[in-house]
Design a protein around this motif. Structure first.
Motif, PDB file in Angstrom:
ATOM      1  N   ASP A 145       0.820  -1.205   0.000  1.00  0.00           N
ATOM      2  CA  ASP A 145       0.000   0.000   0.000  1.00  0.00           C
ATOM      3  C   ASP A 145       0.857   1.260   0.000  1.00  0.00           C
ATOM      4  OD1 ASP A 145       0.870  -0.486   2.606  1.00  0.00           O
ATOM      5  OD2 ASP A 145      -1.095  -0.164   3.543  1.00  0.00           O
ATOM      6  N   THR A 146       2.003   1.228   0.671  1.00  0.00           N
ATOM      7  CA  THR A 146       2.871   2.399   0.691  1.00  0.00           C
ATOM      8  C   THR A 146       3.422   2.714  -0.694  1.00  0.00           C
ATOM      9  OG1 THR A 146       3.500   2.003   2.983  1.00  0.00           O
ATOM     10  CG2 THR A 146       4.954   3.409   1.698  1.00  0.00           C
ATOM     11  N   ALA A 147       3.836   1.698  -1.430  1.00  0.00           N
ATOM     12  CA  ALA A 147       4.335   1.920  -2.791  1.00  0.00           C
ATOM     13  C   ALA A 147       3.255   2.520  -3.674  1.00  0.00           C
ATOM     14  CB  ALA A 147       4.842   0.606  -3.373  1.00  0.00           C
ATOM     15  N   PHE A 148       2.022   2.062  -3.489  1.00  0.00           N
ATOM     16  CA  PHE A 148       0.917   2.610  -4.288  1.00  0.00           C
ATOM     17  C   PHE A 148       0.632   4.057  -3.892  1.00  0.00           C
ATOM     18  CE2 PHE A 148      -3.640   3.311  -5.080  1.00  0.00           C
ATOM     19  CZ  PHE A 148      -3.646   3.139  -6.462  1.00  0.00           C
ATOM     20  N   LEU A 149       0.639   4.345  -2.597  1.00  0.00           N
ATOM     21  CA  LEU A 149       0.455   5.727  -2.168  1.00  0.00           C
ATOM     22  C   LEU A 149       1.533   6.633  -2.758  1.00  0.00           C
ATOM     23  CD1 LEU A 149      -0.467   5.179   1.587  1.00  0.00           C
ATOM     24  CD2 LEU A 149      -2.007   5.966  -0.221  1.00  0.00           C
ATOM     25  N   TRP A 150       2.771   6.132  -2.796  1.00  0.00           N
ATOM     26  CA  TRP A 150       3.842   6.925  -3.382  1.00  0.00           C
ATOM     27  C   TRP A 150       3.576   7.185  -4.859  1.00  0.00           C
ATOM     28  CZ3 TRP A 150       6.677  10.677  -3.493  1.00  0.00           C
ATOM     29  CH2 TRP A 150       7.841  10.815  -4.263  1.00  0.00           C
ATOM     30  N   ALA A 151       3.013   6.212  -5.573  1.00  0.00           N
ATOM     31  CA  ALA A 151       2.668   6.436  -6.976  1.00  0.00           C
ATOM     32  C   ALA A 151       1.635   7.544  -7.110  1.00  0.00           C
ATOM     33  CB  ALA A 151       2.143   5.145  -7.601  1.00  0.00           C
ATOM     34  N   LEU A 152       0.630   7.568  -6.222  1.00  0.00           N
ATOM     35  CA  LEU A 152      -0.381   8.623  -6.261  1.00  0.00           C
ATOM     36  C   LEU A 152       0.232   9.990  -5.970  1.00  0.00           C
ATOM     37  CD1 LEU A 152      -3.319   6.906  -4.313  1.00  0.00           C
ATOM     38  CD2 LEU A 152      -3.102   7.175  -6.795  1.00  0.00           C
ATOM     39  N   VAL A 153       1.086  10.041  -4.937  1.00  0.00           N
ATOM     40  CA  VAL A 153       1.729  11.312  -4.578  1.00  0.00           C
ATOM     41  C   VAL A 153       2.643  11.780  -5.696  1.00  0.00           C
ATOM     42  CG1 VAL A 153       3.354  12.411  -2.986  1.00  0.00           C
ATOM     43  CG2 VAL A 153       1.551  10.918  -2.094  1.00  0.00           C
ATOM     44  N   HIS A 154       3.468  10.880  -6.210  1.00  0.00           N
ATOM     45  CA  HIS A 154       4.433  11.268  -7.233  1.00  0.00           C
ATOM     46  C   HIS A 154       3.741  11.715  -8.515  1.00  0.00           C
ATOM     47  CE1 HIS A 154       7.434  10.678 -10.478  1.00  0.00           C
ATOM     48  NE2 HIS A 154       8.167  11.332  -9.600  1.00  0.00           N
ATOM     49  N   HIS A 155       2.633  11.085  -8.841  1.00  0.00           N
ATOM     50  CA  HIS A 155       1.873  11.511 -10.025  1.00  0.00           C
ATOM     51  C   HIS A 155       1.465  12.975  -9.894  1.00  0.00           C
ATOM     52  CE1 HIS A 155      -0.742  11.231 -13.487  1.00  0.00           C
ATOM     53  NE2 HIS A 155      -1.786  11.586 -12.759  1.00  0.00           N
ATOM     54  N   ARG A 156       1.069  13.379  -8.711  1.00  0.00           N
ATOM     55  CA  ARG A 156       0.692  14.780  -8.478  1.00  0.00           C
ATOM     56  C   ARG A 156       1.919  15.696  -8.521  1.00  0.00           C
ATOM     57  NH1 ARG A 156      -3.451  11.962  -5.615  1.00  0.00           N
ATOM     58  NH2 ARG A 156      -5.481  12.948  -6.038  1.00  0.00           N
ATOM     59  N   LEU A 157       3.019  15.249  -7.918  1.00  0.00           N
ATOM     60  CA  LEU A 157       4.238  16.059  -7.948  1.00  0.00           C
ATOM     61  C   LEU A 157       4.707  16.260  -9.387  1.00  0.00           C
ATOM     62  CD1 LEU A 157       6.179  14.366  -5.002  1.00  0.00           C
ATOM     63  CD2 LEU A 157       5.201  16.670  -4.977  1.00  0.00           C
ATOM     64  N   ALA A 158       4.673  15.204 -10.181  1.00  0.00           N
ATOM     65  CA  ALA A 158       5.122  15.293 -11.571  1.00  0.00           C
ATOM     66  C   ALA A 158       4.246  16.223 -12.390  1.00  0.00           C
ATOM     67  CB  ALA A 158       5.144  13.900 -12.204  1.00  0.00           C
ATOM     68  N   ALA A 159       2.981  16.365 -11.969  1.00  0.00           N
ATOM     69  CA  ALA A 159       2.064  17.269 -12.661  1.00  0.00           C
ATOM     70  C   ALA A 159       2.209  18.709 -12.194  1.00  0.00           C
ATOM     71  CB  ALA A 159       0.625  16.798 -12.466  1.00  0.00           C
ATOM     72  N   GLY A 160       3.116  18.958 -11.239  1.00  0.00           N
ATOM     73  CA  GLY A 160       3.402  20.313 -10.793  1.00  0.00           C
ATOM     74  C   GLY A 160       2.847  20.692  -9.442  1.00  0.00           C
ATOM     75  N   ALA A 161       2.244  19.741  -8.713  1.00  0.00           N
ATOM     76  CA  ALA A 161       1.684  20.063  -7.404  1.00  0.00           C
ATOM     77  C   ALA A 161       2.787  20.381  -6.405  1.00  0.00           C
ATOM     78  CB  ALA A 161       0.837  18.907  -6.883  1.00  0.00           C
ATOM     79  N   ALA A 166       0.205  17.853  -2.737  1.00  0.00           N
ATOM     80  CA  ALA A 166       0.234  16.479  -3.249  1.00  0.00           C
ATOM     81  C   ALA A 166      -0.133  15.484  -2.155  1.00  0.00           C
ATOM     82  CB  ALA A 166       1.608  16.158  -3.824  1.00  0.00           C
ATOM     83  N   LEU A 167       0.373  15.707  -0.939  1.00  0.00           N
ATOM     84  CA  LEU A 167       0.016  14.824   0.168  1.00  0.00           C
ATOM     85  C   LEU A 167      -1.443  14.986   0.560  1.00  0.00           C
ATOM     86  CD1 LEU A 167       3.033  14.919   2.677  1.00  0.00           C
ATOM     87  CD2 LEU A 167       2.674  13.446   0.687  1.00  0.00           C
ATOM     88  N   ALA A 168      -1.893  16.229   0.712  1.00  0.00           N
ATOM     89  CA  ALA A 168      -3.263  16.474   1.167  1.00  0.00           C
ATOM     90  C   ALA A 168      -4.281  15.905   0.198  1.00  0.00           C
ATOM     91  CB  ALA A 168      -3.479  17.971   1.352  1.00  0.00           C
ATOM     92  N   ASP A 169      -4.063  16.101  -1.093  1.00  0.00           N
ATOM     93  CA  ASP A 169      -5.018  15.604  -2.084  1.00  0.00           C
ATOM     94  C   ASP A 169      -5.010  14.076  -2.133  1.00  0.00           C
ATOM     95  OD1 ASP A 169      -5.663  18.202  -2.660  1.00  0.00           O
ATOM     96  OD2 ASP A 169      -4.490  18.300  -4.509  1.00  0.00           O
ATOM     97  N   THR A 170      -3.857  13.479  -1.927  1.00  0.00           N
ATOM     98  CA  THR A 170      -3.793  12.013  -1.895  1.00  0.00           C
ATOM     99  C   THR A 170      -4.543  11.464  -0.698  1.00  0.00           C
ATOM    100  OG1 THR A 170      -1.670  11.982  -3.078  1.00  0.00           O
ATOM    101  CG2 THR A 170      -2.233  10.032  -1.781  1.00  0.00           C
ATOM    102  N   VAL A 171      -4.361  12.080   0.465  1.00  0.00           N
ATOM    103  CA  VAL A 171      -5.088  11.631   1.660  1.00  0.00           C
ATOM    104  C   VAL A 171      -6.591  11.719   1.434  1.00  0.00           C
ATOM    105  CG1 VAL A 171      -5.622  12.193   4.067  1.00  0.00           C
ATOM    106  CG2 VAL A 171      -3.249  12.107   3.300  1.00  0.00           C
ATOM    107  N   ALA A 172      -7.068  12.822   0.882  1.00  0.00           N
ATOM    108  CA  ALA A 172      -8.499  12.981   0.653  1.00  0.00           C
ATOM    109  C   ALA A 172      -9.037  11.930  -0.300  1.00  0.00           C
ATOM    110  CB  ALA A 172      -8.782  14.384   0.111  1.00  0.00           C
ATOM    111  N   GLU A 173      -8.292  11.663  -1.363  1.00  0.00           N
ATOM    112  CA  GLU A 173      -8.735  10.684  -2.355  1.00  0.00           C
ATOM    113  C   GLU A 173      -8.771   9.271  -1.786  1.00  0.00           C
ATOM    114  OE1 GLU A 173      -7.753  10.002  -7.029  1.00  0.00           O
ATOM    115  OE2 GLU A 173      -6.024   9.938  -5.680  1.00  0.00           O
ATOM    116  N   VAL A 174      -7.711   8.889  -1.072  1.00  0.00           N
ATOM    117  CA  VAL A 174      -7.639   7.532  -0.539  1.00  0.00           C
ATOM    118  C   VAL A 174      -8.629   7.341   0.603  1.00  0.00           C
ATOM    119  CG1 VAL A 174      -6.131   5.864   0.618  1.00  0.00           C
ATOM    120  CG2 VAL A 174      -5.255   7.236  -1.285  1.00  0.00           C
ATOM    121  N   ALA A 175      -8.775   8.342   1.463  1.00  0.00           N
ATOM    122  CA  ALA A 175      -9.721   8.230   2.571  1.00  0.00           C
ATOM    123  C   ALA A 175     -11.155   8.107   2.076  1.00  0.00           C
ATOM    124  CB  ALA A 175      -9.580   9.431   3.493  1.00  0.00           C
TER     125      ALA A 175
END
Length: 251
Positions: A145-161, A166-175
């Motif tokens: 699950d941690t590797a997958f969360l990192w993929a979600l976070v990194h996808h946002r970082l790569a898009a310029g977040a 990037a962390l806050a939006d990932t938490v909201a989406e996963v929660a």
């Protein structure tokens, strides 16, 4: 599940942050004081650090308990750094991918860790996985699950977040997709630290000499540690900390 710590500040041997404090990450691997889920963090560990003048961090990770590694004390004594992220692991799924599943995860200049668990893993994340580019899933470092969360976070970082967003939006989406998940995330680029509290403990400290420490729990008995409320995004530099309430997930 898991304990982690990040530091930015004056250059020092990384063992002074990770190994030698009386209640540091080393001791937290078998005797955490504030961990709300699980008791022993013996399913791997890792340390990532930044060498002076190099924005891309190095890592040392192993699949066994931190106390059993004979090389780490010497590395911690001689390797100096002004920024690091380290973690000890209590696996959500025991035995999954060994060393590859040990934080910190890294891409480019970033180091990332997760303290917690995604509820219903992996089925609960199927809709989020379908929305990621195929390349992100193919590059997962581990089936965790941690590797997958990192993929979600990194996808946002790569898009310029920005890292905190990037962390806050990932938490909201996963929660929203997996209610009951515990999502304490920790991220650094070597110059700043971003972290979330969502189901477990987090503290920060203005360290002697002008540094900043953000950790699952205090590594000593100093009265200057500050606990971060649950449901909070933390952004930290050497000189200041900003706390922002996290948005409740959409229903």
């Amino acid at each position: 599940m898991c304990r982690h710590i990040a530091y930015i500040g004056p250059e020092l041997p990384f063992g002074k942050v990770v190994l030698t404090p009386p209640h540091g990450l080393y001791r937290q691997s078998w005797a955490p004081r504030h961990q709300r889920h699980g008791t022993v963090n013996a399913d791997g560990f890792g340390v990532g650090w930044y060498a002076p003048g190099d924005p891309v961090p190095a890592r040392y990770r192993r699949s066994g308990p931190i106390w059993a590694d004979e090389q780490l004390p010497d590395l911690g004594r001689v390797i100096r750094t002004g920024a690091l992220l380290a973690a000890v692991r209590d696996a959500t799924v025991a035995g999954a991918d060994g060393e590859a599943a040990a934080a910190p995860f890294a891409t480019g200049r970033y180091l990332f860790s997760h303290n917690g668990a995604v509820a219903g893993w992996p089925d609960s994340m199927a809709p989020l996985a379908a929305a990621l580019p195929a390349g992100e899933l193919l590059r997962l470092a581990a089936r965790s699950d941690t590797a997958f969360l990192w993929a979600l976070v990194h996808h946002r970082l790569a898009a310029g977040a920005e890292p905190g967003d990037a962390l806050a939006d990932t938490v909201a989406e996963v929660a929203a997709a997996a209610p009951g998940s515990r999502l304490n995330l920790l991220l650094t680029d070597g110059t700043g630290i971003a972290a979330t509290t969502w189901g477990d403990s987090l503290h920060h400290l203005a360290a002697p000499g002008g540094g900043r420490v953000v950790a699952s729990e205090p590594y000593d008995t100093s009265p200057h540690w500050t606990e971060v409320p649950d449901g909070t995004l933390l952004r930290a530099t050497r000189t200041e900390v900003t706390l922002t309430p996290l948005k409740e997930p959409a229903t």
